[in-house]
Design a protein around this motif. Structure first.
Motif, PDB file in Angstrom:
ATOM      1  N   ALA A   1      -3.427  -1.899  -8.752  1.00 26.48           N
ATOM      2  CA  ALA A   1      -2.132  -2.429  -8.317  1.00 26.48           C
ATOM      3  C   ALA A   1      -2.278  -3.625  -7.394  1.00 26.48           C
ATOM      4  N   VAL A   2      -3.408  -3.763  -6.729  1.00 25.14           N
ATOM      5  CA  VAL A   2      -3.639  -4.864  -5.793  1.00 25.14           C
ATOM      6  C   VAL A   2      -4.843  -5.657  -6.269  1.00 25.14           C
ATOM      7  N   GLY A   3      -4.659  -6.953  -6.488  1.00 29.94           N
ATOM      8  CA  GLY A   3      -5.747  -7.814  -6.918  1.00 29.94           C
ATOM      9  C   GLY A   3      -6.508  -8.371  -5.739  1.00 29.94           C
ATOM     10  N   PRO A   4      -7.728  -8.881  -5.978  1.00 28.22           N
ATOM     11  CA  PRO A   4      -8.528  -9.448  -4.882  1.00 28.22           C
ATOM     12  C   PRO A   4      -7.837 -10.587  -4.152  1.00 28.22           C
ATOM     13  N   ARG A   5      -7.151 -11.455  -4.879  1.00 21.30           N
ATOM     14  CA  ARG A   5      -6.521 -12.609  -4.221  1.00 21.30           C
ATOM     15  C   ARG A   5      -5.364 -12.162  -3.322  1.00 21.30           C
ATOM     16  N   GLU A   6      -4.614 -11.147  -3.762  1.00 27.04           N
ATOM     17  CA  GLU A   6      -3.548 -10.619  -2.905  1.00 27.04           C
ATOM     18  C   GLU A   6      -4.133  -9.995  -1.641  1.00 27.04           C
ATOM     19  N   ALA A   7      -5.215  -9.254  -1.809  1.00 27.31           N
ATOM     20  CA  ALA A   7      -5.839  -8.613  -0.658  1.00 27.31           C
ATOM     21  C   ALA A   7      -6.427  -9.639   0.291  1.00 27.31           C
ATOM     22  N   LEU A   8      -7.048 -10.690  -0.257  1.00 26.75           N
ATOM     23  CA  LEU A   8      -7.605 -11.746   0.587  1.00 26.75           C
ATOM     24  C   LEU A   8      -6.511 -12.463   1.363  1.00 26.75           C
ATOM     25  N   ALA A   9      -5.384 -12.685   0.715  1.00 29.67           N
ATOM     26  CA  ALA A   9      -4.276 -13.342   1.401  1.00 29.67           C
ATOM     27  C   ALA A   9      -3.717 -12.457   2.509  1.00 29.67           C
TER      28      ALA A   9
ATOM     29  N   LEU B   1      -8.197  -2.985   0.980  1.00 28.01           N
ATOM     30  CA  LEU B   1      -6.859  -3.139   0.425  1.00 28.01           C
ATOM     31  C   LEU B   1      -6.890  -3.160  -1.098  1.00 28.01           C
ATOM     32  N   VAL B   2      -7.958  -3.694  -1.673  1.00 28.36           N
ATOM     33  CA  VAL B   2      -8.073  -3.748  -3.130  1.00 28.36           C
ATOM     34  C   VAL B   2      -8.138  -2.341  -3.719  1.00 28.36           C
TER      35      VAL B   2
ATOM     36  N   ASP C   1      -6.614   0.253  -2.813  1.00 22.64           N
ATOM     37  CA  ASP C   1      -5.251   0.779  -2.878  1.00 22.64           C
ATOM     38  C   ASP C   1      -5.232   2.306  -2.947  1.00 22.64           C
ATOM     39  N   PRO C   2      -5.844   2.995  -1.968  1.00 17.67           N
ATOM     40  CA  PRO C   2      -5.845   4.460  -2.017  1.00 17.67           C
ATOM     41  C   PRO C   2      -4.487   5.029  -1.625  1.00 17.67           C
ATOM     42  N   GLU C   3      -4.306   6.304  -1.869  1.00 10.94           N
ATOM     43  CA  GLU C   3      -3.067   6.972  -1.460  1.00 10.94           C
ATOM     44  C   GLU C   3      -2.913   6.911   0.058  1.00 10.94           C
ATOM     45  N   VAL C   4      -4.011   7.115   0.773  1.00  7.17           N
ATOM     46  CA  VAL C   4      -4.017   7.030   2.234  1.00  7.17           C
ATOM     47  C   VAL C   4      -5.162   6.121   2.650  1.00  7.17           C
ATOM     48  N   LEU C   5      -4.851   5.114   3.447  1.00  8.99           N
ATOM     49  CA  LEU C   5      -5.860   4.188   3.952  1.00  8.99           C
ATOM     50  C   LEU C   5      -5.942   4.349   5.466  1.00  8.99           C
ATOM     51  N   VAL C   6      -7.151   4.665   5.959  1.00 15.22           N
ATOM     52  CA  VAL C   6      -7.382   4.840   7.394  1.00 15.22           C
ATOM     53  C   VAL C   6      -8.269   3.697   7.868  1.00 15.22           C
ATOM     54  N   LEU C   7      -7.782   2.925   8.821  1.00  9.99           N
ATOM     55  CA  LEU C   7      -8.493   1.759   9.332  1.00  9.99           C
ATOM     56  C   LEU C   7      -8.809   1.972  10.807  1.00  9.99           C
ATOM     57  N   ASP C   8     -10.076   1.837  11.156  1.00  6.27           N
ATOM     58  CA  ASP C   8     -10.507   2.001  12.538  1.00  6.27           C
ATOM     59  C   ASP C   8     -10.765   0.622  13.137  1.00  6.27           C
ATOM     60  N   GLU C   9      -9.848   0.188  14.011  1.00  4.51           N
ATOM     61  CA  GLU C   9      -9.939  -1.121  14.679  1.00  4.51           C
ATOM     62  C   GLU C   9     -10.238  -2.232  13.671  1.00  4.51           C
TER      63      GLU C   9
ATOM     64  N   ARG D   1       1.400  -4.709   6.468  1.00  3.06           N
ATOM     65  CA  ARG D   1       2.638  -3.944   6.316  1.00  3.06           C
ATOM     66  C   ARG D   1       3.289  -4.226   4.964  1.00  3.06           C
ATOM     67  N   THR D   2       3.261  -5.497   4.538  1.00  2.00           N
ATOM     68  CA  THR D   2       3.896  -5.862   3.265  1.00  2.00           C
ATOM     69  C   THR D   2       3.124  -5.290   2.077  1.00  2.00           C
ATOM     70  N   LEU D   3       1.793  -5.459   2.106  1.00  2.71           N
ATOM     71  CA  LEU D   3       0.991  -5.048   0.955  1.00  2.71           C
ATOM     72  C   LEU D   3       0.924  -3.539   0.809  1.00  2.71           C
ATOM     73  N   ARG D   4       0.979  -2.822   1.924  1.00  2.67           N
ATOM     74  CA  ARG D   4       0.860  -1.362   1.878  1.00  2.67           C
ATOM     75  C   ARG D   4       2.226  -0.675   1.900  1.00  2.67           C
ATOM     76  N   ARG D   5       3.289  -1.387   1.656  1.00  2.51           N
ATOM     77  CA  ARG D   5       4.619  -0.777   1.667  1.00  2.51           C
ATOM     78  C   ARG D   5       4.691   0.322   0.599  1.00  2.51           C
ATOM     79  N   GLY D   6       5.146   1.491   1.013  1.00  4.33           N
ATOM     80  CA  GLY D   6       5.230   2.624   0.109  1.00  4.33           C
ATOM     81  C   GLY D   6       3.964   3.462   0.051  1.00  4.33           C
ATOM     82  N   ARG D   7       2.905   2.996   0.725  1.00  2.00           N
ATOM     83  CA  ARG D   7       1.653   3.724   0.786  1.00  2.00           C
ATOM     84  C   ARG D   7       1.410   4.188   2.220  1.00  2.00           C
ATOM     85  N   THR D   8       0.701   5.306   2.379  1.00  4.63           N
ATOM     86  CA  THR D   8       0.413   5.834   3.709  1.00  4.63           C
ATOM     87  C   THR D   8      -0.768   5.087   4.303  1.00  4.63           C
ATOM     88  N   THR D   9      -0.556   4.531   5.490  1.00  6.42           N
ATOM     89  CA  THR D   9      -1.594   3.768   6.175  1.00  6.42           C
ATOM     90  C   THR D   9      -1.689   4.237   7.621  1.00  6.42           C
ATOM     91  N   VAL D  10      -2.909   4.508   8.061  1.00  2.00           N
ATOM     92  CA  VAL D  10      -3.157   4.914   9.443  1.00  2.00           C
ATOM     93  C   VAL D  10      -4.106   3.897  10.058  1.00  2.00           C
TER      94      VAL D  10
END
Length: 607
Positions: free
Chosen positions: A443-451, A497-498, A500-508, A526-535
């Motif tokens: 659902a997320v391409g490399p260029r979208e994630a890089l942007a 971001l590429v 695109d897991p159900e839950v993405l956990v980011l540490d700093e 916030r825009t790219l992960r809309r509708g997905r769970t992000t911590v």
């Protein structure tokens, strides 16, 4: 299993309860190779042990003047020589195969365990110990596994040759039969001390390796604070301790080797003296004396394998213990059994941690403020399904995703459901396209994630060193050493971001970037992960202000939850962590500045 067949399709499930059990498991899983090595070893050692009989027969034939018996003795010696050559060649071939295949099995097991634990491995085991296990320890373990069959062949040969001497010449054979057990067992009292010294050497060598690994990993920091000489001096001292321990260990093994040379020599002197006495009395023939003499000389060769197996075990036992300790680690499943739940697809829903009370609602961006970076890293691991373990199982209850315990998911399901990006992610060498060639939803391409990760300047930097116009073909050096810390961090974020897991956990995820870039990353995330769970574990006001929900964790429990601005106004301890205020300043500030003044502050603009 041949070397050409490596790697193993499945290295198996090791018995990691102890070092000796692990060694036994390795030997048992190479039974076919061990039997081949044993067969060739018996041919080799039996031919060596049989050679004295041929020599003695030839000498007696010369004494008796029998040409036919001399010719027969010559033929026997030629046959035994061929057996020695063939047996030695094939024994070496099969022994090396056993060594390499055993080492390869251990390396595959360690690699599989490292893949299963991920970043949690180095939090639970020192990096230097992992390096020591995967390099030097693997060779020592393979050495013992390979030496087992050769030792067994040597032991069988010694027993059979001794029995043969008793039958062939009872008067001298009895002396040999009494002396051989003494030769084989004489070094046993010395082995415990030799083992302790070997263990001490391995322990000090492991500490030196850990120190070197930690020094290399923190070299940039050391140079920044001028600490190279301090750590170099520490390594010198550690290296000298390893040298002294190695010398003490070598002295004991030299003593064992001296005993292995001295006692056979004494036995040989005793046999020759007694044999000459019997020959003068006419009770034995000259050929018989030559046979017994030669047999003792040749039996010293297989007897050396008794010393080798003792040395191999002494060196491999601590190595196997370290390997078993690493292989016994578990990602946090109950009783170490991942995938006990019947596969029913990747669960979805809220992410909840019963141990801390942390709730990350499905589809929202949740920011977590801990204040303690180490506590944040441990909590991030828990959210990824890596619960801390004690002797009886998980020390804390499992994290739930949609009401399903992550401990009950298989490793593949757990990683598909929850992806944890460590504080210090690693970039492998290769092209940018290869870096983003990871399991993903599509659902997320490399260029979208890089942007979204604000990697425009990273692409420019990589494109300058690339002759191709396509930046995705630009090469990333090992660990991204040619990039700055912030650039590496943003590339790692884009890679996460590429997926695109159900839950993405980011540490700093933005600790190494400037505030303006951080603000843009916050919007893009916030825009790219809309509708997905992000911590996101962070204390940055720029990220906290963009979060749908902020959770403040203190002393291992959720202390407060809500919107960032409300928490800043109403929670002094939270405000102290986020604004870096002291406790007294945080308590005084609400009396000086009211909610009305603070409510209009745009955190992004002031940053």
């Amino acid at each position: 299993m041949q070397i050409s067949d490596l790697p193993y399709p499945d290295p198996g499930v090791p018995d990691a309860r102890s070092g000796p059990r692990f060694l036994f498991w390795l030997g048992r899983n190479q039974l076919r190779g061990q039997l081949r090595s044993l067969a060739w070893g018996l041919l080799h050692f039996a031919s060596v042990a049989g050679l004295p009989y041929g020599v003695g027969y030839a000498v007696q034939a010369v004494v008796d003047g029998s040409g036919s018996r001399l010719a027969a003795a010559g033929g026997l010696i030629v046959l035994l020589g061929a057996g020695i050559a063939l047996g030695d060649t094939m024994l070496h071939r099969t022994a090396v195969t056993n060594w390499i295949t055993a080492a390869a099995r251990v390396q595959q097991l360690l690699a599989r365990k490292a893949a299963a634990l991920g970043s949690a491995l180095t939090r639970r085991v020192a990096a230097g110990e992992v390096v020591a296990v995967s390099t030097g320890d693997v060779e020592k373990i393979g050495w013992f596994v390979e030496a087992q069959s050769r030792f067994l062949a040597a032991a069988v040969t010694v027993v059979l040759a001794t029995v043969g001497l008793v039958v062939y010449q009872p008067a001298l054979g009895v002396v040999v039969a009494i002396g051989m057990p003494v030769l084989a067992l004489a070094v046993l009292p010395l082995l415990p001390r030799a083992t302790r010294r070997a263990d001490r050497q391995r322990e000090k060598a492991g500490r030196a390796t850990e120190l070197a690994s930690d020094t290399v990993a923190g070299l940039r920091v050391l140079r920044g604070i001028g600490g190279e000489e301090l750590f170099l001096d520490r390594y010198r001292r550690a290296s000298q301790e390893v040298r002294e321990a190695a010398v003490h260990s070598a002295r004991m093994w030299a003593l064992i080797s001296a005993v292995q040379v001295l006692l056979p020599g004494l036995l040989l002197i005793a046999v020759v003296w007694y044999g000459v006495h019997l020959a003068r009395e006419g009770r034995i023939a000259v050929g018989d004396l030559v046979t017994v003499y030669s047999a003792i000389m040749t039996l010293a060769y297989p007897l050396r394998h008794f010393e080798e197996i003792a040395q191999a075990y002494s060196f491999s036992r601590p190595s196997a213990q370290r390997a078993a300790r690493v292989l016994a680690l578990d990602r946090g499943t109950r009783a170490g059994e991942g995938g006990a739940r019947e596969a029913a697809g990747v669960p979805t829903g809220d992410l909840y941690d019963p141990a801390t009370g942390l709730l990350a609602p499905s589809g929202l961006l949740t920011a977590v403020v801990c204040g303690d970076p180490d506590a944040a890293g441990r909590l991030a691991d828990r959210l990824g399904g890596h619960a801390p373990m004690d002797d009886d199982g998980p020390a804390q209850p499992s994290v739930l995703l949609g009401g399903v315990a992550l401990d009950e998911l298989s490793l593949e399901e757990a990683r598909t459901a929850v992806l944890v990006q460590d504080k210090d992610p690693v970039l492998l060498s290769g092209t940018l396209a290869e870096l983003f060639d990871v399991p993903a939803s599509g659902a997320v391409g490399p260029r979208e994630a890089l942007a979204a990760a604000e990697c425009g300047d990273v692409l420019d930097a990589l494109s300058q060193a690339c002759v191709d116009e396509d930046p995705m073909r630009a090469r990333v050096t090992e660990r991204g050493r040619s990039l700055s810390g912030g650039q590496r961090q943003r590339l790692a974020l884009a890679r996460s971001l590429v997926t695109d897991p159900e839950v993405l956990v980011l540490d700093e995820p933005t600790s190494a970037v400037d505030s303006h870039t951080e603000a843009r990353i916050a919007r893009g995330l916030r825009t790219l992960r809309r509708g997905r769970t992000t911590v996101v574990f962070t204390s940055s006001p720029l990220l906290l202000d963009r979060a749908d929900r902020v959770v403040f964790v203190r002393e291992g429990r959720v202390a407060a939850a809500g919107e960032h601005r409300k928490l800043v106004r109403g929670e002094p301890l939270y405000r102290a962590v986020v604004t870096r205020e002291t406790g007294e300043e945080a308590l005084v500030r609400p009396a000086v500045q009211g909610p009305e003044e603070d409510s209009d502050i745009d955190i992004e603009e002031t940053a």
